[in-house]
Scaffold this motif. Structure first.
Motif, mmCIF file in Angstrom:
data_model
loop_
_atom_site.group_PDB
_atom_site.id
_atom_site.type_symbol
_atom_site.label_atom_id
_atom_site.label_comp_id
_atom_site.label_asym_id
_atom_site.label_seq_id
_atom_site.Cartn_x
_atom_site.Cartn_y
_atom_site.Cartn_z
ATOM 1 N N PRO A 68 0.031 5.570 -8.956
ATOM 2 C CA PRO A 68 0.023 6.911 -8.355
ATOM 3 C C PRO A 68 -1.406 7.408 -8.135
ATOM 4 O O PRO A 68 -2.263 7.228 -9.000
ATOM 5 N N LYS A 69 -1.618 8.035 -6.987
ATOM 6 C CA LYS A 69 -2.943 8.624 -6.702
ATOM 7 C C LYS A 69 -3.353 9.583 -7.810
ATOM 8 O O LYS A 69 -4.522 9.651 -8.191
ATOM 9 N N GLU A 70 -2.361 10.305 -8.340
ATOM 10 C CA GLU A 70 -2.656 11.345 -9.345
ATOM 11 C C GLU A 70 -3.099 10.748 -10.677
ATOM 12 O O GLU A 70 -3.522 11.467 -11.569
ATOM 13 N N MET A 71 -2.995 9.420 -10.837
ATOM 14 C CA MET A 71 -3.489 8.767 -12.052
ATOM 15 C C MET A 71 -4.911 8.235 -11.878
ATOM 16 O O MET A 71 -5.478 7.661 -12.814
ATOM 17 N N LEU A 72 -5.494 8.402 -10.698
ATOM 18 C CA LEU A 72 -6.887 7.968 -10.526
ATOM 19 C C LEU A 72 -7.754 8.764 -11.493
ATOM 20 O O LEU A 72 -7.604 9.977 -11.621
ATOM 21 N N GLY A 120 4.782 13.384 -5.303
ATOM 22 C CA GLY A 120 5.663 12.426 -4.628
ATOM 23 C C GLY A 120 5.043 11.738 -3.423
ATOM 24 O O GLY A 120 5.667 10.870 -2.817
ATOM 25 N N GLY A 121 3.801 12.111 -3.071
ATOM 26 C CA GLY A 121 3.190 11.568 -1.847
ATOM 27 C C GLY A 121 2.798 10.099 -1.992
ATOM 28 O O GLY A 121 2.766 9.550 -3.095
ATOM 29 N N LEU A 122 2.484 9.483 -0.859
ATOM 30 C CA LEU A 122 2.196 8.043 -0.865
ATOM 31 C C LEU A 122 0.723 7.727 -1.108
ATOM 32 O O LEU A 122 0.374 6.587 -1.412
ATOM 33 N N GLY A 123 -0.139 8.709 -0.956
ATOM 34 C CA GLY A 123 -1.572 8.491 -1.191
ATOM 35 C C GLY A 123 -2.170 7.417 -0.311
ATOM 36 O O GLY A 123 -2.972 6.593 -0.748
ATOM 37 N N THR A 124 -1.795 7.447 0.979
ATOM 38 C CA THR A 124 -2.201 6.344 1.869
ATOM 39 C C THR A 124 -3.707 6.287 2.115
ATOM 40 O O THR A 124 -4.239 5.231 2.432
ATOM 41 N N ARG A 125 -4.392 7.438 1.945
ATOM 42 C CA ARG A 125 -5.850 7.401 2.164
ATOM 43 C C ARG A 125 -6.559 6.623 1.078
ATOM 44 O O ARG A 125 -7.732 6.323 1.200
ATOM 45 N N PHE A 126 -5.838 6.317 0.025
ATOM 46 C CA PHE A 126 -6.467 5.599 -1.096
ATOM 47 C C PHE A 126 -5.943 4.179 -1.258
ATOM 48 O O PHE A 126 -6.122 3.565 -2.308
ATOM 49 N N ILE A 143 -11.007 10.650 -13.127
ATOM 50 C CA ILE A 143 -12.321 11.258 -12.931
ATOM 51 C C ILE A 143 -13.000 11.097 -14.293
ATOM 52 O O ILE A 143 -12.577 11.698 -15.283
ATOM 53 N N VAL A 144 -13.990 10.242 -14.333
ATOM 54 C CA VAL A 144 -14.625 9.743 -15.554
ATOM 55 C C VAL A 144 -13.557 8.994 -16.374
ATOM 56 O O VAL A 144 -13.304 7.832 -16.084
ATOM 57 N N ASP A 145 -12.892 9.627 -17.318
ATOM 58 C CA ASP A 145 -11.934 8.901 -18.144
ATOM 59 C C ASP A 145 -10.579 9.603 -18.233
ATOM 60 O O ASP A 145 -9.768 9.298 -19.087
ATOM 61 N N LYS A 146 -10.362 10.551 -17.336
ATOM 62 C CA LYS A 146 -9.133 11.336 -17.419
ATOM 63 C C LYS A 146 -8.453 11.333 -16.054
ATOM 64 O O LYS A 146 -9.125 11.554 -15.036
ATOM 65 N N PRO A 147 -7.142 11.097 -15.990
ATOM 66 C CA PRO A 147 -6.489 11.101 -14.675
ATOM 67 C C PRO A 147 -6.425 12.501 -14.061
ATOM 68 O O PRO A 147 -6.341 13.505 -14.777
ATOM 69 N N SER A 164 6.089 6.202 -12.349
ATOM 70 C CA SER A 164 6.467 6.301 -13.763
ATOM 71 C C SER A 164 5.250 6.348 -14.695
ATOM 72 O O SER A 164 5.352 6.826 -15.821
ATOM 73 N N ALA A 165 4.096 5.882 -14.215
ATOM 74 C CA ALA A 165 2.884 5.956 -15.051
ATOM 75 C C ALA A 165 2.587 7.404 -15.430
ATOM 76 O O ALA A 165 2.030 7.676 -16.501
ATOM 77 N N ILE A 166 2.967 8.344 -14.569
ATOM 78 C CA ILE A 166 2.710 9.758 -14.868
ATOM 79 C C ILE A 166 3.572 10.211 -16.045
ATOM 80 O O ILE A 166 3.088 10.853 -16.977
ATOM 81 N N GLU A 167 4.856 9.827 -16.022
ATOM 82 C CA GLU A 167 5.738 10.192 -17.144
ATOM 83 C C GLU A 167 5.225 9.585 -18.440
ATOM 84 O O GLU A 167 5.194 10.238 -19.484
ATOM 85 N N ASN A 168 4.816 8.335 -18.379
ATOM 86 C CA ASN A 168 4.328 7.662 -19.592
ATOM 87 C C ASN A 168 3.054 8.310 -20.126
ATOM 88 O O ASN A 168 2.837 8.366 -21.339
ATOM 89 N N HIS A 169 2.236 8.816 -19.208
ATOM 90 C CA HIS A 169 0.972 9.421 -19.636
ATOM 91 C C HIS A 169 1.188 10.641 -20.529
ATOM 92 O O HIS A 169 0.385 10.909 -21.416
#
Ligand code: UTP
Length: 289
Positions: free
Chosen positions: A25-29, A11-17, A31-35, A61-66
């Motif tokens: 979402p930061k969590e969708m960044l 739920g964080g804002l990921g402001t450092r990114f 690493i190579v080809d996998k979030p 919502s990108a996380i739910e779709n993933h």
């Protein structure tokens, strides 16, 4: 003890990114080809966890779709006979009902995010996994579960003294064995002078149900956020609190440096990229700087 549920606070804002995380979402960044979030879910599944609870927020919502079907993509790949690629697109589908999502309505801190999942947790310990702490190897939560008996267990590692103010820091007690230390105290984001040690908490926890009761009443702490470490700290003395000194390599993918390092580390292990990447790094980076 069997642990079947894991909470993934995203739920964080990921402001450092920023600006990358303004609408993604930061969590969708990747690493190579996998979030990042997929690595965390795979690590949990590898530990026998089969119920995955995400604490999300607006714009995630990108996380739910993933973790769902993408029918257009799958049909397209099927019609072109791209079976291997189709398999990759489908690999995160689990049996229906394995994924649950709750919303954190404001980014009030990690403790608050965890508390938002309270109605999905019964009278049982639960794993907490922070996807931006990426563990190379993906066995750490499995090892923690294997060593867990009761109370709270936190993954811990030594960090540079100058970096302690970015972490929760423990006051270590007796060594239970080589990998496990008793935790006598816990402080979130201490100054270098006030840190009880340089042993920091990273994003893998097993928490007992009583932590949710503490969070229910808890005030804001460091950074004006409701801190999970404060809730766990208040349980010290009432139940076991252990630090698990994990041995796998960890990358702080919430920071730009850690994210780039993780991408290099994970790419260099890919047979199809290894040689080219190594020669490029040697040529472009090492010899030119
Ligand atoms: P971080 O502090 O690393 O993430 O929280 P952040 O706040 O998103 O990032 P910055 O500092 O602004 O760049 C660790 C984890 O806890 C989640 C984040 O999504 C991240 O996975 N978190 C944090 C929540 O779910 N809710 C919160 O209110 C805060």
């Amino acid at each position: 003890m069997k642990i079947k549920k894991a909470i993934f606070p995203v739920g964080g804002l990921g402001t450092r990114f920023l600006p990358a995380t303004k609408s993604m979402p930061k969590e969708m960044l990747p690493i190579v080809d996998k979030p990042l979030i997929q690595y965390a879910v795979e690590e949990a599944a590898n530990a026998g966890i089969d119920q995955f609870i995400f604490v999300t927020s607006r714009g995630k919502s990108a996380i739910e779709n993933h973790f769902d079907h993408s029918f257009e993509l799958e049909n397209n790949l099927l019609s072109k006979g791209k079976r291997q690629t189709l398999k990759t697109a489908q690999e995160m589908l689990k049996i229906p009902g394995s994924f649950a999502y709750v919303r954190q309505q404001e980014p009030a801190g990690l403790g608050h995010a965890v508390w938002c999942a309270r109605h999905l947790i019964g009278d049982e310990p639960v794993a907490i996994m922070l996807a931006d702490d990426l563990i190379y190897g993906g066995n750490t939560i499995k090892e923690m579960i294997a060593n867990y008996n009761s109370g709270n267990m936190l993954a811990v590692m030594d960090v540079d003294k100058k970096d302690v103010s970015s972490y929760g820091v423990i006051s270590p007690g007796n060594l239970i064995d080589n990998n496990i230390t008793e935790i006598l105290g816990l402080v979130e984001k201490p100054s270098t002078e006030n840190a009880p040690s340089n042993m920091a908490v990273v994003g893998r926890y097993i928490i007992e149900p009583a932590v949710f009761d503490v969070l229910e009443q808890q005030n804001r702490g460091a950074s004006n956020e409701i801190q999970l470490t404060d809730a766990i700290a208040s349980r010290i003395g009432s139940s076991n609190c252990m630090g698990y000194k994990f041995s796998e390599e960890r990358f702080d993918c919430g920071s730009k440096l850690g994210f780039i390092q993780a991408n290099i580390r994970f790419s260099i292990e890919r047979p199809e990229m290894k040689q080219n990447l190594k020669s490029w790094l040697e040529r472009e980076i090492v010899s030119k700087n």
